[in-house]
Design a protein around this motif. Structure first.
Motif, mmCIF file in Angstrom:
data_model
loop_
_atom_site.group_PDB
_atom_site.id
_atom_site.type_symbol
_atom_site.label_atom_id
_atom_site.label_comp_id
_atom_site.label_asym_id
_atom_site.label_seq_id
_atom_site.Cartn_x
_atom_site.Cartn_y
_atom_site.Cartn_z
ATOM 1 N N ARG A 166 10.101 -73.239 13.133
ATOM 2 C CA ARG A 166 10.452 -74.144 14.224
ATOM 3 C C ARG A 166 11.092 -75.428 13.715
ATOM 4 N NH1 ARG A 166 6.261 -77.844 17.436
ATOM 5 N NH2 ARG A 166 6.353 -78.789 15.362
ATOM 6 N N ASP A 167 10.478 -76.038 12.717
ATOM 7 C CA ASP A 167 10.933 -77.368 12.310
ATOM 8 C C ASP A 167 12.255 -77.350 11.558
ATOM 9 O OD1 ASP A 167 8.745 -78.325 13.567
ATOM 10 O OD2 ASP A 167 7.962 -79.468 11.880
ATOM 11 N N PHE B 239 14.310 -77.902 14.552
ATOM 12 C CA PHE B 239 13.805 -78.874 15.515
ATOM 13 C C PHE B 239 13.893 -80.316 15.016
ATOM 14 C CE2 PHE B 239 10.416 -81.138 17.793
ATOM 15 C CZ PHE B 239 10.636 -80.725 19.101
ATOM 16 N N MET C 94 14.568 -82.205 24.192
ATOM 17 C CA MET C 94 13.434 -82.026 23.285
ATOM 18 C C MET C 94 12.112 -82.152 24.040
ATOM 19 S SD MET C 94 15.197 -81.464 20.623
ATOM 20 C CE MET C 94 14.148 -81.491 19.167
ATOM 21 N N TRP D 206 11.558 -79.008 26.087
ATOM 22 C CA TRP D 206 11.185 -77.900 25.210
ATOM 23 C C TRP D 206 9.700 -77.981 24.856
ATOM 24 C CZ3 TRP D 206 9.074 -76.360 20.662
ATOM 25 C CH2 TRP D 206 9.407 -75.102 20.184
ATOM 26 N N LEU E 163 17.034 -71.265 22.554
ATOM 27 C CA LEU E 163 15.930 -72.081 22.049
ATOM 28 C C LEU E 163 14.782 -72.164 23.051
ATOM 29 C CD1 LEU E 163 17.937 -74.911 20.273
ATOM 30 C CD2 LEU E 163 16.723 -72.997 19.217
#
Length: 417
Positions: A233-234, A237, A268, A271, A336
């Motif tokens: 994820r990161d 992200f 963001m 999400w 996403l």
């Protein structure tokens, strides 16, 4: 002898712990977006932006290794309060950042402050998650529901923090936003201390620090799968997608930059809020996992298997497009969001399994060890986010996320053996 709050009113204690965790995560999400957008506006490169969050993740690894022992030794409320106090101090320190400092001095200073914030976050997280194991009713499947609600609501609050951080930066400026958050968090800390019921574990003097290392193979394999899951994820992200979107939506003017702040922060935030919502309802369509560790392990493998192709597909689309286009941007948004749904279910299963695998006598240490792996994944993802985006742009950034998801799948499969 009076009964403890755990016996008398576990729901009230759960609500107090949740309120403290919410307050912290709201400030955590807002702070991340403030730092990212503010320093990107100052001209920091993707790698320099990744460096700003480096100590945050390193601190998470170190803190989680010791936080479980600290909670076992000094008590869960002590580590929870310490997390809130350190976060207030980090916000106050960040407000003293001097714009006349050199880039190198600014980066080092913010890295140190973010490191303190990382310590604070993982003290609060470990305390809150461990409390759920102790407070949840036994034997009726409630553990999955209680941890899903805590984790899901926390992420929804953190998502709102992303939006709040972007909005405060655009409307109030960096310094005023940081001081305002420090003040509000201090008020909430006082309220939580006053209203927190007694009864959570107060610590055990004989606890040895060597006990933090888990000897349970399932916890070790789950921790490895967790590390790669959060790395997946990161990678996109932390730096890649926010910078890509900001470049698209900003025309280079101050007004355009403010507009981009709102758009990036809103995406963001939505999400993370959606991710938290899915986590909260995950037990509804994963009923077979509650109370059955083997079924939970199968669920973990299934959902990370569904996750892995998504970033690879998005990377292929970005490579085909060659440059930012409307269809690519819309595809990224949809892709996403789908990634977020599948990721949230997988994360929720992980959060249940670590508590199911842990015994009450060492839950703080097992949870701390598990979240140490979580922080290691975030650190790896943060480093690779800036590096992959700078070297190969969006396609390499997303492809790297796919590789991390595939490694998580390989690790999760070991839970079935």
């Amino acid at each position: 002898m009076a009964q403890t709050a755990t016996a008398e009113n576990p729901l009230r204690a759960y609500m107090a712990v949740t309120a403290a965790y919410w307050a912290f995560m709201l400030s955590d999400g807002a702070l991340r977006m403030l730092v990212l957008l503010h320093f990107n506006g100052l001209g920091f490169s993707p790698i320099q932006l990744a460096y700003l969050f480096l100590f945050y993740e390193i601190a998470g690894i170190v803190t989680n290794l010791s936080a479980g022992w600290l909670a076992a030794r000094f008590g869960l409320t002590s580590t929870l309060y310490a997390g809130l106090v350190i976060q207030i101090g980090a916000l106050a320190a960040l407000a003293r950042l001097d714009p006349t400092w050199s880039v190198s001095a600014s980066v080092l200073y913010v890295m140190a402050v973010q490191g303190a914030s990382g310590v604070a976050k993982d003290l609060a997280k470990m305390s809150s998650k461990s409390a759920v194991k102790i407070l949840a009713p036994k034997g009726d499947g409630s553990l999955f529901k209680w941890v899903a609600v805590l984790t899901g609501s926390k992420n929804a609050v953190k998502g709102f923090g992303f939006f709040l951080g972007a909005a405060l930066l655009a409307l109030a400026g960096f310094k005023a936003a940081v001081w305002g958050m420090a003040f509000v968090l201090a008020v909430i800390l006082v309220a939580v201390v006053v209203f927190m019921p007694k009864g959570l574990p107060t610590g055990k003097k004989g606890t040895k620090i060597s006990a933090i290392w888990s000897k349970d193979r399932r916890i070790n394999q789950l921790s490895l799968a967790r590390m790669f899951l959060f790395g997946a994820r990161d990678v996109w992200f932390v730096v890649g997608i926010p910078i890509y979107f900001k470049a698209i939506f900003s025309d280079g003017t101050p007004e355009g930059a403010r507009q981009a702040f709102f758009i990036v922060g809103t995406f963001m935030a939505l999400w993370i809020i959606g991710y938290g919502f899915v986590q909260g309802i995950a037990p509804r369509f994963l009923k077979g996992a509650a109370g059955d560790d083997a079924a939970g392990a199968r669920m973990a493998v299934k959902w990370v298997g569904l996750l892995t192709p998504i970033p690879f597909a998005l990377a292929a689309l970005a490579l085909m497009a060659g440059a930012p286009t409307l269809w690519l941007t819309l595809s990224l948004v949809v892709g996403l969001l789908l990634f977020g749904f599948v990721f949230a279910v997988n994360s929720s299963v992980h959060s249940y399994l670590i508590l199911a695998f842990s015994g009450e006598d060492r839950v703080t240490m097992d949870v701390g060890f598990y979240y140490m792996a979580n922080a290691a994944g975030r650190l790896l993802g943060t480093l690779l986010s800036g590096l992959s985006y700078q070297v190969g742009g969006l396609p390499l950034c997303l492809a790297t996320a796919g590789v991390m998801a595939a490694l998580s799948l390989l690790s999760a499969r070991q839970l079935e053996t």
